[in-house]
Structure formats: structure tokens, C-alpha cells
Write an enzyme that holds these catalytic residues in place. Sequence first.
Site, PDB file in Angstrom:
ATOM      1  N   ASP A  95       2.170  -6.963   2.453  1.00 11.78           N
ATOM      2  CA  ASP A  95       0.952  -6.218   2.821  1.00 11.78           C
ATOM      3  C   ASP A  95       1.348  -4.941   3.577  1.00 11.78           C
ATOM      4  O   ASP A  95       0.729  -4.559   4.562  1.00 11.78           O
ATOM      5  CB  ASP A  95      -0.026  -7.062   3.636  1.00 11.78           C
ATOM      6  CG  ASP A  95      -1.430  -6.444   3.638  1.00 11.78           C
ATOM      7  OD1 ASP A  95      -1.622  -5.365   3.042  1.00 11.78           O
ATOM      8  OD2 ASP A  95      -2.330  -7.042   4.259  1.00 11.78           O
TER       9      ASP A  95
ATOM     10  N   HIS B  81       1.207   3.684   8.242  1.00 12.71           N
ATOM     11  CA  HIS B  81       0.311   4.636   8.896  1.00 12.71           C
ATOM     12  C   HIS B  81       1.134   5.642   9.690  1.00 12.71           C
ATOM     13  O   HIS B  81       2.254   5.348  10.116  1.00 12.71           O
ATOM     14  CB  HIS B  81      -0.649   3.926   9.852  1.00 12.71           C
ATOM     15  CG  HIS B  81      -1.699   3.129   9.155  1.00 12.71           C
ATOM     16  ND1 HIS B  81      -2.687   3.713   8.404  1.00 12.71           N
ATOM     17  CD2 HIS B  81      -1.917   1.791   9.091  1.00 12.71           C
ATOM     18  CE1 HIS B  81      -3.472   2.762   7.901  1.00 12.71           C
ATOM     19  NE2 HIS B  81      -3.019   1.591   8.296  1.00 12.71           N
TER      20      HIS B  81
ATOM     21  N   HIS C 240       0.852  -1.191   0.000  1.00 13.27           N
ATOM     22  CA  HIS C 240       0.000   0.000   0.000  1.00 13.27           C
ATOM     23  C   HIS C 240       0.886   1.238   0.000  1.00 13.27           C
ATOM     24  O   HIS C 240       1.626   1.473   0.957  1.00 13.27           O
ATOM     25  CB  HIS C 240      -0.913   0.018   1.224  1.00 13.27           C
ATOM     26  CG  HIS C 240      -1.900  -1.119   1.237  1.00 13.27           C
ATOM     27  ND1 HIS C 240      -3.140  -1.029   0.666  1.00 13.27           N
ATOM     28  CD2 HIS C 240      -1.811  -2.377   1.724  1.00 13.27           C
ATOM     29  CE1 HIS C 240      -3.781  -2.177   0.801  1.00 13.27           C
ATOM     30  NE2 HIS C 240      -2.995  -3.021   1.448  1.00 13.27           N
ATOM     31  N   LEU C 241       0.822   1.959  -1.099  1.00 15.43           N
ATOM     32  CA  LEU C 241       1.423   3.296  -1.123  1.00 15.43           C
ATOM     33  C   LEU C 241       0.222   4.219  -0.897  1.00 15.43           C
ATOM     34  O   LEU C 241      -0.885   3.864  -1.264  1.00 15.43           O
ATOM     35  CB  LEU C 241       2.099   3.549  -2.470  1.00 15.43           C
ATOM     36  CG  LEU C 241       3.146   2.483  -2.846  1.00 15.43           C
ATOM     37  CD1 LEU C 241       3.714   2.752  -4.229  1.00 15.43           C
ATOM     38  CD2 LEU C 241       4.266   2.433  -1.814  1.00 15.43           C
ATOM     39  N   ARG C 242       0.406   5.324  -0.264  1.00 16.64           N
ATOM     40  CA  ARG C 242      -0.771   6.101   0.126  1.00 16.64           C
ATOM     41  C   ARG C 242      -1.025   7.302  -0.775  1.00 16.64           C
ATOM     42  O   ARG C 242      -1.827   8.170  -0.449  1.00 16.64           O
ATOM     43  CB  ARG C 242      -0.617   6.562   1.574  1.00 16.64           C
ATOM     44  CG  ARG C 242      -0.430   5.434   2.567  1.00 16.64           C
ATOM     45  CD  ARG C 242      -1.589   4.462   2.572  1.00 16.64           C
ATOM     46  NE  ARG C 242      -1.492   3.535   3.707  1.00 16.64           N
ATOM     47  CZ  ARG C 242      -2.306   2.506   3.893  1.00 16.64           C
ATOM     48  NH1 ARG C 242      -3.271   2.250   3.028  1.00 16.64           N
ATOM     49  NH2 ARG C 242      -2.152   1.718   4.943  1.00 16.64           N
TER      50      ARG C 242
ATOM     51  N   HIS D  14      -9.408  -9.892  -1.765  1.00 18.35           N
ATOM     52  CA  HIS D  14      -9.338  -9.740  -0.306  1.00 18.35           C
ATOM     53  C   HIS D  14     -10.576 -10.445   0.233  1.00 18.35           C
ATOM     54  O   HIS D  14     -11.687  -9.955   0.080  1.00 18.35           O
ATOM     55  CB  HIS D  14      -9.345  -8.249   0.049  1.00 18.35           C
ATOM     56  CG  HIS D  14      -9.527  -7.959   1.524  1.00 18.35           C
ATOM     57  ND1 HIS D  14      -8.728  -7.079   2.214  1.00 18.35           N
ATOM     58  CD2 HIS D  14     -10.416  -8.411   2.442  1.00 18.35           C
ATOM     59  CE1 HIS D  14      -9.128  -7.009   3.480  1.00 18.35           C
ATOM     60  NE2 HIS D  14     -10.154  -7.804   3.638  1.00 18.35           N
TER      61      HIS D  14
END
Lengths: 308, 435
Positions: free
Chosen positions: B312, B316, B69-71, B186
Amino acid sequence: MKFDRKDILGIKDLSVDEINVILETAESFLEISTREIKKVPTLRGKTIINLFFEASTRTRTSFEIAGKRLSADTINISASTSSVVKGETLIDTARNLEAMNPDVIVIRHSAAGAPHLLATLVKQSIINAGDGAHEHPTQALLDMMTIKEKKGTLTGLKVAIVGDIAHSRVARSNIYGLAKMGAQVVLAGPATMLPRGIEQMGVQAFTKLEDAIVDADVVMMLRIQLEREKQNIFPSLREYSQHYCLNSRNIKLARPDAIVMHPGPINRGVEISPDIADDLSRSVILDQVNKGVAVRMALLYLLTGGNE
Amino acid sequence: MKMLLTGARVIDPGQKIDAIMDVMLADGKICQTGVDLLKSVKSKDSAKTKVIDLSGMVLTPGLIDMHTHLREPGQEYKETVASGAKAAVAGGFTSIACMPNTDPINDNRSITEFIKRKALEADMANVYPIGAISKDSAGIKLAEFWDMKEAGAIAFSDDGKPVMDAALMRHAMEYAWSLSLPVISHCEDTNLSAGGQMNEGYYSTILGLRGIPVIAEEAMIARDILIAEFTKTSVHIAHVSTEGSVRLIRAAKKRGLKITAETAPHYFTLTDEALQTYNTSLKVNPPLRSAADIAAINEGLADGTLDAIVTDHAPHARTDKELEFEYAANGISGLETSLGLSLRLVREGVLTLPELIAKMSLNPARILNLPKGNLETGADADITVIDLQLPWTVDVHTFYSKGKNSPFQGWEMQGKAILTIVGGEIKYADPRLNL
């Protein structure tokens, strides 16, 4: 025994010795509440903050009275919404309160573990006044004190806890406490209210009320949260009360001298029929409330170094 | 400029190579592998060749993380494409595939193109965007797969927002099949997991936290296997965390279905027992499960039921995690600990080193149809060099990722990527290499 604990976060962490010290200290404080002038100077100059993120009348009042009878200054903060909704994090709230140098912070929060988070952040003593479905240690202590007074001991008693175990912090704290003190705990509720793995806490769980209360010395009925109906864990209050309400008929299965407890507030006719709730030969519900003040006085006293 | 990497133990699962060899790189490609290549250099253009002695090291095809996950766009305070791509090469990854749950969701050509452009600017790891299955990942309307494919999307997933509508999932799998791109599922029945904070079991009971039952994952895996079988398509199952999931996938593979699956290091390293401190760095979805689940995950890795190990990586900010457990965000910053944790499987005898490397490079490349994950002559010069012995301590403050949310803070590790080469260029070199 020296009581050198910083916080009271749960019964799980307490030793038998610590529970005994708390109960003995509470017993010694019982008398203060019967005096004409119900105040001693013990905690004069101490500040206690009651930080309640969840609605509470009984517990908050009990803590406030406990503090005041010991001459502490008590301040109540009621945040009707969670800290997230309010915009300030619990951590910031805690640091702000810490900066005002209170001695004890009593916290109730809908999120399990919130008191533990607070305890890691501030140097003050934290008392958990109920966190989510996790623990409610002062309730379990006042319950144990009540049982001990009525039965003389906790060891060897059979205690039945009936109702929504899955969502009950009262049940968890009592299971820990009663098991430590040598009582046998049995549970009853529909399978939807019995959480997974509960037997690993050293209890027996039944789906029928009658199976649990047979020969019980103590029958503890839990409050049904009306909003749980929406989660489909029971079809209706009507049906629940037909099968899980303690009444004059099924209570005959318990021992003749069995006492009836409830952490309150009662849904009359749902958990306990009115005739049982009002039968003072059995119902000790108001004794529980009475002991609650003494237990909370004892904890405030012990945490502020009272027995050093 | 040529580069000659000498003396390393070269592991290339695709060619079944595991031997001490030299590897010559030129023009961004692997131009030769063999023994004693140094001699041929010396005779010709030695000045133009950079020689790096890698004796005692392991040289593998560049690691590929197919679930990151790149934000960016939207939550750049948690991670950007650039910071994530930098963290990737520091963790030994030469390629990463990023999930579409950005803000806005990567459900159209322009977002896919934006991510590709940011990746080019960052010039670190290769970044492959994964497009959303449904518009806004809302689970209602198919997103424009074809458009996103043309913009560079290499797979489709509504990761984080499970596709509850079985008909939509069926159509996604069929439509993606016609484009020869995989769907990554998912698997989580959100009715069963509603409000859940951790694995449902003894520990959720004593902690008073709402549980997420294993059947929330398993029920949807069973559904997706059935859809793949009925439609004669394929599906890739994301972050497998339970014993029952491994069993379902193993049986499906045995029947010859085109099912592939991945797990992540935390699912074979940690159990829900660790949550007793309410440490929010352990909050992740799917949640940490039981010791029996870890044993099953290990078996699934060993027997090939689980094809890939992914990070994964879910970065954050502190403000997302320093909260009551119930309010804290799900996810672990994993790019810089994944290899170290996965190497434990080799020391524990769960996997051989070549098997592990296959699950972290060759297999993800095959699942995503990427021309990567091997050291064949002419292949892209994406290479990871690992020091298997190097002891190090996880310190989140040294992470290149903006996400410092790791439950492995302070863990003692053994083995680390010390050199990461992407397209023939060194993108990360451990200072201890003295290059």
C-alpha cells in the site's frame, strides 16, 4: 521545586508536584488582581504571543490580562480560519513568529495536537489554550484551583462531569488533573457523547445525569456545541435539556454543599437552569473566570523562569 | 547473454521447491534450474555466461506488490512511475500493480496507456495499472473496463474512494467477472468513518482525534462477500486491518466463496498506541489498529485467510505530512521497507519463509492472473535475491521513492533484497554484492 518545563501542552504530562507548584503560584498571584494598580513588573521585557486559530473571547482575554498584569508585552493574532485555508502552514507561521523572538506562544487550535507540533518546531515556550477535543490544560488548572478554594482539598472529592465528553477538551484535562490529585471522577451523557474506552482513563461513565451526580461534591456541566445536533449525537436541544440540564430538582441528589461549575459560555436553560447558574451559594462559574487570570499569570511566570 | 545464479537457497512455492540450486537465465526467461549447472557452462560457452555466486542467499520468484500508488499523472512531486518503479526494484519487487487514484483518475484507456508507456520508459519493475471501477472514482457510473483491459489494466478498484453504492459494486463485480479480471475493494463505509483520523478506541479518545471504527471496514467487507456470493463472482479485499475483517473473510472462504484478501506490513507491525506523539507519518487509511487486531492479522496470514502482503505504498511530499494531524495526508511510503518488515514474521514464527514468499509473489500473481510468481522453466526471468542476515537501518533519505513518509525511519532491520532481476536484466544490485 524547580519548574523546568518548556511547554504546557496538557495535564496528562504534568506531575502532582508540578500541578501543586502551579496552583500555589497562582494563589500568590490572586491578590494582584484586587489591587488598585493591577500591575507588577515581573515579566517586563517579555513578549507573549496569543495565537488563536479558533474563536475565543474568555480564554484569549484572560491570557492577555494575565500577561499585562505581569507587565509583559502581549500580542494577539486571531486567525479565524485554519492555517490550511489561510495558505500558510502552521510550521511557517511558527518559524516566522520564532524569528521575532517572543518568549511564550499561547496557541488555540481546532486540530488536536497542533500545540505539540508547534512545540517541536520552536524554541519558545508553548502554552496550549485548547486543541480540538484533546486538552485545555489552563481550564483544568483553574477548575482545580476553584475547587480547592471552595472545598479545601481535591483529594477524596466526587466530581461529576456532565455533557458531551466525546468532544470536550475540558473534560479530558479535568479527568487527568482530578484523578492525579486524588478526586473521583464520574461522567454522564448519552452514549453518543461518551467516547470509546473512556473508562480506561479511570472514570465511571453513566448515561443518566442522576446516576452521576448522586453525592457529588462538584458538578461540572459542559457546554453543548449547537452544531453537534447535525451529527445526530442528540436529537434536539429541547430533548437534551429535558434530561441533562442541571436544575433545582436534580441537584438535590448531589451533596447539599455541592458546587456547580461550567467552563462557559453557558447555554442557559440547556446545560444549567438559570436559577442554579445564578445561585451564588452553589454556582462558582465566575470564580472560575477569576482564577483563570491567576493560573495563566502563574504559568507565564513559571515558563519564563520566574522561580529560578 | 546468459546468466547463471549459483549456490542460493531457491524457494519456489509454486513448485514446492526449497533447496540449494542453480538457476540459468537466457533471453529473459528461466531456461534451467538444477544442481551443478556451472559444469555444463564451462564445457560450452563460458565467456557468454555471467555467473553470479549467491551462496548463502535466498533466491525467489520476483516479488509482486499488488497494491502500490504511483502518483503519475498529476502529482509527480510525490512520485512518478519511474521513481516508483525504481523504488520497487530496490525493495525487491519485480512487478507492481498501481492504483488508479492519480489526477486525473485512471478511469479510461488513455491514462492506462500513458502509465504503461511511462513504465516502459522507466524500464525498471513491470508496472500493471489497475483501472477505476467508476468514472472519476466518483462512485456513480461504471468506467470502461473492457477498454482499459485492452490497454493493459489487470484489475479494477476505486481504492481510496470506497464504492458506497452497493448496486454499483454488484455491477462492477459482475462486469469484471465477465472479463475475467478481479475487483479489488477498498472496504470503508464512509458514513461510519466520516471525519475520522485514526482507529476509534482508547487512544483516539485520549488524543481527542475523531475515530474510524473497525465496523467501517467490516460492514463493507460483509456487504462485498454477500454480493460475491449472490452473483457467483469474486472479490479481492484490500488492506485488511481488523480482527472482525479476518473473521468475516475466513468464514466466507470456508463456505467456498471466491474471496481473496491482502494486508500490509504496518497492519501487523504498528498499533494506534504509537500515535500519541501525533506523528503524521503514522497517519494511514485504514488506520493502525490495536494489538488484538495485529494478533488476528497474524493468525489470518498463518492460516491462509489473508493471501497476500502488499505495500500500500502511498508516497507523499513533506508538505503533505508536515501539518496538523487532522490536515496531514494518509499513507506510508512502503516499497523499500515492506520486505524487511515482512521478514520479521518469519523470525517470529508466524510464517515459514516459503509461505511469506508465496504471499509476496505467487499469490498476488494468481489473484491478478499474471503469468508470474514462479521459477518454472520458460517463465519470465523475474527474480529476487534476499540476504536474510543483512542488518540495515531504515533511512528515508536513501529511499529511491520520492515519498520519504515512513514511520519506520531509524528502525533496525534484518534481511534485504540485494539483487532484483526483471526479464533477465539486473535492475537493482546492492553495492555489497560487488557485481
